[in-house]
Each structure stands twice: as structure tokens, then as C-alpha cells.
Design a protein around this motif. Structure first.
Motif, PDB file in Angstrom:
ATOM      1  N   PHE A 130      14.384  31.324   2.892  1.00 46.36           N
ATOM      2  CA  PHE A 130      14.133  32.740   2.640  1.00 46.36           C
ATOM      3  C   PHE A 130      13.263  33.339   3.740  1.00 46.36           C
ATOM      4  O   PHE A 130      13.571  34.399   4.283  1.00 46.36           O
ATOM      5  CB  PHE A 130      13.469  32.910   1.281  1.00 46.36           C
ATOM      6  CG  PHE A 130      13.073  34.320   0.948  1.00 46.36           C
ATOM      7  CD1 PHE A 130      14.035  35.277   0.645  1.00 46.36           C
ATOM      8  CD2 PHE A 130      11.740  34.698   0.948  1.00 46.36           C
ATOM      9  CE1 PHE A 130      13.672  36.581   0.344  1.00 46.36           C
ATOM     10  CE2 PHE A 130      11.372  35.991   0.647  1.00 46.36           C
ATOM     11  CZ  PHE A 130      12.335  36.939   0.351  1.00 46.36           C
ATOM     12  N   VAL A 131      12.174  32.650   4.091  1.00 44.54           N
ATOM     13  CA  VAL A 131      11.280  33.152   5.138  1.00 44.54           C
ATOM     14  C   VAL A 131      11.994  33.187   6.479  1.00 44.54           C
ATOM     15  O   VAL A 131      11.881  34.161   7.235  1.00 44.54           O
ATOM     16  CB  VAL A 131      10.008  32.287   5.208  1.00 44.54           C
ATOM     17  CG1 VAL A 131       9.189  32.643   6.450  1.00 44.54           C
ATOM     18  CG2 VAL A 131       9.177  32.478   3.953  1.00 44.54           C
ATOM     19  N   THR A 132      12.758  32.137   6.789  1.00 48.21           N
ATOM     20  CA  THR A 132      13.515  32.108   8.048  1.00 48.21           C
ATOM     21  C   THR A 132      14.500  33.275   8.117  1.00 48.21           C
ATOM     22  O   THR A 132      14.642  33.918   9.164  1.00 48.21           O
ATOM     23  CB  THR A 132      14.271  30.774   8.175  1.00 48.21           C
ATOM     24  OG1 THR A 132      13.325  29.709   8.204  1.00 48.21           O
ATOM     25  CG2 THR A 132      15.106  30.740   9.448  1.00 48.21           C
ATOM     26  N   ASP A 150      -5.694  29.553   8.149  1.00 44.77           N
ATOM     27  CA  ASP A 150      -5.715  28.380   7.266  1.00 44.77           C
ATOM     28  C   ASP A 150      -4.442  28.314   6.424  1.00 44.77           C
ATOM     29  O   ASP A 150      -3.828  27.253   6.282  1.00 44.77           O
ATOM     30  CB  ASP A 150      -6.918  28.433   6.320  1.00 44.77           C
ATOM     31  CG  ASP A 150      -8.251  28.383   7.038  1.00 44.77           C
ATOM     32  OD1 ASP A 150      -8.317  27.801   8.129  1.00 44.77           O
ATOM     33  OD2 ASP A 150      -9.222  28.953   6.498  1.00 44.77           O
ATOM     34  N   LEU A 151      -4.073  29.462   5.857  1.00 48.36           N
ATOM     35  CA  LEU A 151      -2.909  29.497   4.979  1.00 48.36           C
ATOM     36  C   LEU A 151      -1.625  29.219   5.751  1.00 48.36           C
ATOM     37  O   LEU A 151      -0.721  28.550   5.239  1.00 48.36           O
ATOM     38  CB  LEU A 151      -2.821  30.848   4.265  1.00 48.36           C
ATOM     39  CG  LEU A 151      -3.889  31.080   3.191  1.00 48.36           C
ATOM     40  CD1 LEU A 151      -3.844  32.518   2.697  1.00 48.36           C
ATOM     41  CD2 LEU A 151      -3.715  30.113   2.024  1.00 48.36           C
ATOM     42  N   ARG A 152      -1.529  29.735   6.961  1.00 47.80           N
ATOM     43  CA  ARG A 152      -0.352  29.433   7.783  1.00 47.80           C
ATOM     44  C   ARG A 152      -0.218  27.928   7.998  1.00 47.80           C
ATOM     45  O   ARG A 152       0.877  27.363   7.885  1.00 47.80           O
ATOM     46  CB  ARG A 152      -0.429  30.144   9.136  1.00 47.80           C
ATOM     47  CG  ARG A 152       0.821  29.888   9.973  1.00 47.80           C
ATOM     48  CD  ARG A 152       0.730  30.419  11.389  1.00 47.80           C
ATOM     49  NE  ARG A 152       2.008  30.238  12.047  1.00 47.80           N
ATOM     50  CZ  ARG A 152       2.430  29.086  12.592  1.00 47.80           C
ATOM     51  NH1 ARG A 152       1.626  28.034  12.561  1.00 47.80           N
ATOM     52  NH2 ARG A 152       3.624  29.003  13.150  1.00 47.80           N
ATOM     53  N   GLY A 196       6.432  22.897   5.118  1.00 47.88           N
ATOM     54  CA  GLY A 196       7.758  23.170   5.672  1.00 47.88           C
ATOM     55  C   GLY A 196       8.119  24.628   5.801  1.00 47.88           C
ATOM     56  O   GLY A 196       9.258  24.966   6.132  1.00 47.88           O
ATOM     57  N   ILE A 197       7.161  25.513   5.535  1.00 46.94           N
ATOM     58  CA  ILE A 197       7.415  26.962   5.635  1.00 46.94           C
ATOM     59  C   ILE A 197       6.694  27.494   6.867  1.00 46.94           C
ATOM     60  O   ILE A 197       5.466  27.422   6.951  1.00 46.94           O
ATOM     61  CB  ILE A 197       6.937  27.694   4.373  1.00 46.94           C
ATOM     62  CG1 ILE A 197       7.659  27.144   3.147  1.00 46.94           C
ATOM     63  CG2 ILE A 197       7.146  29.195   4.509  1.00 46.94           C
ATOM     64  CD1 ILE A 197       7.108  27.677   1.829  1.00 46.94           C
ATOM     65  N   ASP A 198       7.450  28.019   7.810  1.00 46.70           N
ATOM     66  CA  ASP A 198       6.881  28.481   9.077  1.00 46.70           C
ATOM     67  C   ASP A 198       6.933  30.006   9.123  1.00 46.70           C
ATOM     68  O   ASP A 198       8.004  30.594   9.178  1.00 46.70           O
ATOM     69  CB  ASP A 198       7.669  27.891  10.249  1.00 46.70           C
ATOM     70  CG  ASP A 198       7.018  28.169  11.593  1.00 46.70           C
ATOM     71  OD1 ASP A 198       5.921  28.755  11.606  1.00 46.70           O
ATOM     72  OD2 ASP A 198       7.613  27.806  12.625  1.00 46.70           O
ATOM     73  N   LEU A 199       5.766  30.626   9.075  1.00 45.52           N
ATOM     74  CA  LEU A 199       5.707  32.078   9.203  1.00 45.52           C
ATOM     75  C   LEU A 199       4.473  32.447  10.015  1.00 45.52           C
ATOM     76  O   LEU A 199       3.510  31.687  10.071  1.00 45.52           O
ATOM     77  CB  LEU A 199       5.699  32.783   7.849  1.00 45.52           C
ATOM     78  CG  LEU A 199       4.396  32.842   7.044  1.00 45.52           C
ATOM     79  CD1 LEU A 199       4.511  33.905   5.980  1.00 45.52           C
ATOM     80  CD2 LEU A 199       4.080  31.511   6.398  1.00 45.52           C
ATOM     81  N   PRO A 200       4.501  33.601  10.670  1.00 42.50           N
ATOM     82  CA  PRO A 200       3.360  33.979  11.511  1.00 42.50           C
ATOM     83  C   PRO A 200       2.123  34.303  10.690  1.00 42.50           C
ATOM     84  O   PRO A 200       2.209  34.753   9.541  1.00 42.50           O
ATOM     85  CB  PRO A 200       3.873  35.210  12.273  1.00 42.50           C
ATOM     86  CG  PRO A 200       4.998  35.738  11.462  1.00 42.50           C
ATOM     87  CD  PRO A 200       5.615  34.561  10.782  1.00 42.50           C
ATOM     88  N   GLU A 201       0.972  34.064  11.295  1.00 39.26           N
ATOM     89  CA  GLU A 201      -0.307  34.371  10.667  1.00 39.26           C
ATOM     90  C   GLU A 201      -0.388  35.833  10.253  1.00 39.26           C
ATOM     91  O   GLU A 201      -0.962  36.174   9.214  1.00 39.26           O
ATOM     92  CB  GLU A 201      -1.410  34.030  11.669  1.00 39.26           C
ATOM     93  CG  GLU A 201      -2.816  34.142  11.176  1.00 39.26           C
ATOM     94  CD  GLU A 201      -3.811  33.766  12.266  1.00 39.26           C
ATOM     95  OE1 GLU A 201      -4.884  34.397  12.316  1.00 39.26           O
ATOM     96  OE2 GLU A 201      -3.529  32.842  13.056  1.00 39.26           O
ATOM     97  N   SER A 202       0.216  36.704  11.079  1.00 39.73           N
ATOM     98  CA  SER A 202       0.160  38.151  10.815  1.00 39.73           C
ATOM     99  C   SER A 202       0.941  38.555   9.577  1.00 39.73           C
ATOM    100  O   SER A 202       0.806  39.686   9.101  1.00 39.73           O
ATOM    101  CB  SER A 202       0.688  38.917  12.022  1.00 39.73           C
ATOM    102  OG  SER A 202       2.038  38.549  12.300  1.00 39.73           O
TER     103      SER A 202
END
Length: 267
Positions: free
Chosen positions: A31-33, A55-57, A64-70
Motif C-alpha cells: 500500500f505504501v509503495t 525513529d518511527l521511519r 518491511g515498510i519503507d516510507l520517507p521521514e517527511s
């Protein structure tokens, strides 16, 4: 949902929607991808004020979930923004951890025990009786009382832990002063998130796992809402509430294809 304006922006809760006890919920990474690849504006929201977005990123990446810090918006960030808007470069006595203290420092707040403008209560794994007593006495002397979120308890591997809402109730009982809660279900959290990504309520959807926080705050902010059944609210509980989400799905995995289906037509 298809009879209304297309969905251009997405807000989603984190715990219960994307992860459960630091394990990714099946379909969350896809979903995030998909959001990133489609160019849709989005934010991941959390009432947790302990951790910084960095930290949360890292924690999400480990699952396994890759999303930007922003793309992460916390109740600590929303609290710091609110205080900056209300009283720029003010001062606060803070009960909380790095997520909250860092956010307040970044907007220019001074953290102090001496005549602060605000007492700011956030999440911490080590609530101190001494710190709570200090907060009570400062509020009695006139400090304004702010809390990052009203959650009464939080999960841990050993069971429930008292959270911000419970400690806020203790302080209120001692002082007679109610805090102003910034996080969900206050729609202020939604409004600040919308402003963060320059989104409009009519073309944004909020995804959550709780009727009493995610769905109600999205509803009150004018958003369409999607309830996933991988967290707190069970399917049989939905009808007990006087309001309804726009849609109910089993999990975030069911929303991957909806990103394109609900998107505005190509220019």
C-alpha cells in the motif's frame, strides 16, 4: 465514494493499520509503495509522541515498510505546531520523551521548570511521580495544561500500560484543570495533517482501525473515512456508533487497487 470528488490525498493511522506490535500487517508495504509510486500525497499519522519521525521511519523499515521521514505526522509534531501558532517562542515544562522534546525545540520553545507558559504532557515509558507532582504545582500556579493525546492505555509485550490520558486524568483530579488534547480524536490533528501536505478535505480520505478516534476525527474534519478491521474496532461493533465510516474493509491490502480507482483522471 466514487460518486464524490476523486481522492487525491491519503491519511492513514499507523498502529492497527500498517503495523501491529511492530510487525507489518500483510499488504501494508504494498500500500505504501503504491502511494509513493503513484505520486499521491499522503501522511502516516500516530498519536504516539514518544518517537521522532526518524525513529518511527527506522522502526517501520525494520518491519518491511519503507516510507520517507517527511511522511510521518505525530501528535508531538501537531502539539508543537499548535503551541507555536498560539504562543511563538514560548516555554513549557514537558513530561515526555524525545519525540515531544525534539518537536518543541525545533519550533523554538524553551523547556523549563521555572514559570512555564505551558505544562505539556506526552507519552513516556517511565512516568515519574516527581515529574507529575511538579506538573500539578505548575498548573496550580497558572501554567496552561496541554496533552498530546487522550489515549488512556497503550500496549506492551507484558500487557497494557498507562498512557497520556490516564496520567492527564490524575493531574486533572489533583488540580481541577482539564487539558487540551491535540491528538486524535481532535480534528485539529487532521487539519494540521491536511495543511502539512497542502490537501483539501473534499479530496482526502482517512484510514483507521478505531471508530472512536480515527473515524470520528476524520469525519469531523470533513474527510471520507475507511475503517480497517485489523486493529481495535471489530466488525460487529461498527453499528453501535451513531456515525459510520464511508467504507469498511478487512485490511489495508484491500486498498492497494483503490488508490488508482479513486484517483483523479489523467490531465
Amino acid at each position: 465514494m466514487t460518486e464524490r470528488k476523486p481522492i487525491d490525498c491519503w491519511l492513514t493511522d499507523m498502529d492497527g493499520v500498517l503495523v501491529h506490535e511492530e510487525r507489518a500487517i500483510p499488504g501494508a508495504a504494498d500500500f505504501v509503495t503504491k502511494l509513493i509510486e503513484s505520486g499521491r500525497r499522503f501522511l502516516v499519522l500516530t498519536n504516539n509522541s514518544i518517537f521522532t519521525p526518524r525513529d518511527l521511519r527506522a522502526r517501520l523499515l525494520a518491519s518491511g515498510i519503507d516510507l520517507p521521514e517527511s511522511a510521518i505526522w505525530t501528535s508531538a509534531l501537531a502539539t508543537a505546531q499548535f503551541l507555536d501558532d498560539q504562543r511563538a517562542h514560548g516555554s513549557a515544562y514537558v513530561i515526555g520523551e524525545a519525540g515531544l522534546t525534539t518537536a518543541l525545540h525545533e519550533v523554538g520553545y524553551v523547556l523549563t521548570e521555572r514559570s512555564p507558559d505551558y505544562v505539556v504532557l506526552g507519552e513516556t515509558r517511565t512516568y515519574s511521580f516527581e515529574a507529575i507532582t511538579k506538573a500539578i504545582r505548575l498548573i496550580e500556579k497558572g501554567a496552561r495544561f496541554i496533552a498530546t493525546n487522550p489515549d488512556p492505555s497503550g500496549p506492551s509485550p507484558e500487557g497494557s500500560l498507562p498512557a497520556t490520558g490516564s496520567v492527564a486524568a490524575l493531574i486533572t483530579r489533583a488540580t481541577g484543570v482539564e487539558p487540551y488534547f491535540i491528538g486524535k480524536p481532535n480534528p485539529l490533528m487532521m487539519r494540521s495533517a491536511l495543511n502539512r501536505i497542502d490537501a483539501h478535505s473534499e479530496t482526502t480520505v482517512m484510514i483507521g482501525d478505531r471508530m472512536d478516534t480515527d473515524v470520528i476525527s476524520g469525519l469531523e474534519a470533513g474527510l471520507r473515512t475507511i475503517l480497517v478491521l485489523t486493529g481495535s474496532t471489530r466488525a460487529e461493533q461498527v453499528e453501535r456508533f451513531p456515525y459510520r465510516p464511508t467504507r469498511v474493509v478487512d485490511s489495508v491490502a484491500d486498498l492497494v487497487d483503490l488508490i488508482d480507482e479513486l484517483a483523479p483522471p489523467p490531465a
